[in-house]
Scaffold this active site. Structure first.
Site, PDB file in Angstrom:
ATOM      1  N   THR A 135       3.936  -2.626  -2.792  1.00  0.00           N
ATOM      2  CA  THR A 135       3.460  -2.994  -4.559  1.00  0.00           C
ATOM      3  C   THR A 135       3.978  -1.257  -4.589  1.00  0.00           C
ATOM      4  O   THR A 135       3.865  -1.014  -5.804  1.00  0.00           O
ATOM      5  CB  THR A 135       2.095  -3.239  -4.210  1.00  0.00           C
ATOM      6  OG1 THR A 135       1.143  -2.346  -4.066  1.00  0.00           O
ATOM      7  CG2 THR A 135       2.076  -4.333  -4.810  1.00  0.00           C
ATOM      8  N   GLU A 136       4.584  -0.865  -3.205  1.00  0.00           N
ATOM      9  CA  GLU A 136       4.675   0.650  -4.334  1.00  0.00           C
ATOM     10  C   GLU A 136       5.773   1.390  -4.777  1.00  0.00           C
ATOM     11  O   GLU A 136       5.495   1.996  -6.024  1.00  0.00           O
ATOM     12  CB  GLU A 136       4.993   1.378  -2.649  1.00  0.00           C
ATOM     13  CG  GLU A 136       3.476   1.596  -2.050  1.00  0.00           C
ATOM     14  CD  GLU A 136       2.923   0.541  -0.759  1.00  0.00           C
ATOM     15  OE1 GLU A 136       2.901   0.848   0.033  1.00  0.00           O
ATOM     16  OE2 GLU A 136       4.143  -0.662  -1.320  1.00  0.00           O
ATOM     17  N   ALA A 137       6.750   0.161  -4.994  1.00  0.00           N
ATOM     18  CA  ALA A 137       8.075   0.743  -6.125  1.00  0.00           C
ATOM     19  C   ALA A 137       7.681   0.157  -7.541  1.00  0.00           C
ATOM     20  O   ALA A 137       7.605   0.690  -8.416  1.00  0.00           O
ATOM     21  CB  ALA A 137       8.965  -0.371  -5.740  1.00  0.00           C
TER      22      ALA A 137
END
Length: 242
Positions: A135-137
């Site tokens: 989910t970093e993006a």
């Protein structure tokens, strides 16, 4: 008058169910990974792997979340980013070298580094309704660590879509892509995972050498892998073996 300071609760709990060890991430509400959890989890896994009383290890989370990934706020405020990076990469390095089968009982969302832990396990059983993926993006970041074990389990096209968008997979998507092995009702998760633990230890002592060889073969050239297999076969069929 104040009493002595109370000890901090352990972020990792271990219980034994016959010859299966259940390792629980216990840092609610999202079981986020900080330096302490990473070090403690690696230590627990290494101790269990070295124990002759443990045939399989099940990794799960406390509460309704498996693991939400790295605790970025805690790491930044600690001023120990380098130490955290060393601790968490050391944790992930353990998985392919383990001589004990590792299973994930995914009790809820497994996101970012939590998804990396899931993808590092051999068998993944997930509670219906959980979300899995990097989910970093969505936070303006890049899953430099979490994407590495994901590349071993997620088809490349699906992996790059998840990495670029930060949109996790639903349980039906994860099952269809082969990211997870089975989706079950939450109430059945641990019982079903224990059944899988029994199934994956059927080879007995052979798994102690065979599992690391399996993961090494992914990094070897074909001639290198054949050379290692030749030695393994010679040992397996030698008169000294039962």
């Amino acid at each position: 008058m104040t009493g002595p300071p109370t000890a901090e609760p352990s972020p990792v709990l271990v219980r034994h169910e016959q010859r299966t060890a259940v390792v629980e991430l216990a840092r609610p509400p999202a079981n986020m990974i900080d330096e302490t959890l990473a070090l403690r989890l690696r230590s627990c896994l290494e101790e269990l792997d070295a124990s002759s009383d443990t045939d399989a290890i099940v990794l799960t989370g406390a509460g309704e979340v498996f693991c939400g990934g790295a605790d970025a706020a805690a790491v930044r405020s600690s001023g120990r980013a380098e130490e955290f990076a060393e601790a968490i990469t050391g944790l992930f390095a353990f998985f392919p070298a383990s001589t004990t089968p590792l299973l994930a009982a995914v009790n809820g969302d497994a996101l970012a580094g939590g998804f990396g832990l899931v993808c590092s396990c051999d068998i993944v059983i997930v509670a219906d309704g959980a979300r899995l993926g990097t989910t970093e993006a969505k936070l303006g970041g890049w899953p430099a660590l979490a994407m590495l074990p994901a590349l071993r389990r997620v088809p490349e096209k699906a992996a790059i879509r998840n990495v670029l968008t930060g949109e996790p997979f639903t349980t039906p998507e994860a099952l269809a892509l082969g990211i997870v092995d089975e989706v079950v009702a939450p109430a059945d998760l641990l019982a079903r995972t224990r059944q899988w633990a029994d199934a994956v230890t059927v080879s007995g002592r052979a798994v102690a050498t065979g599992r690391p060889q399996f993961y090494r073969a992914r990094q070897q050239t074909y001639p290198q892998a054949l050379a290692e297999a030749r030695g393994a076969l010679a040992r397996a069929f030698s008169p000294s073996q039962p």
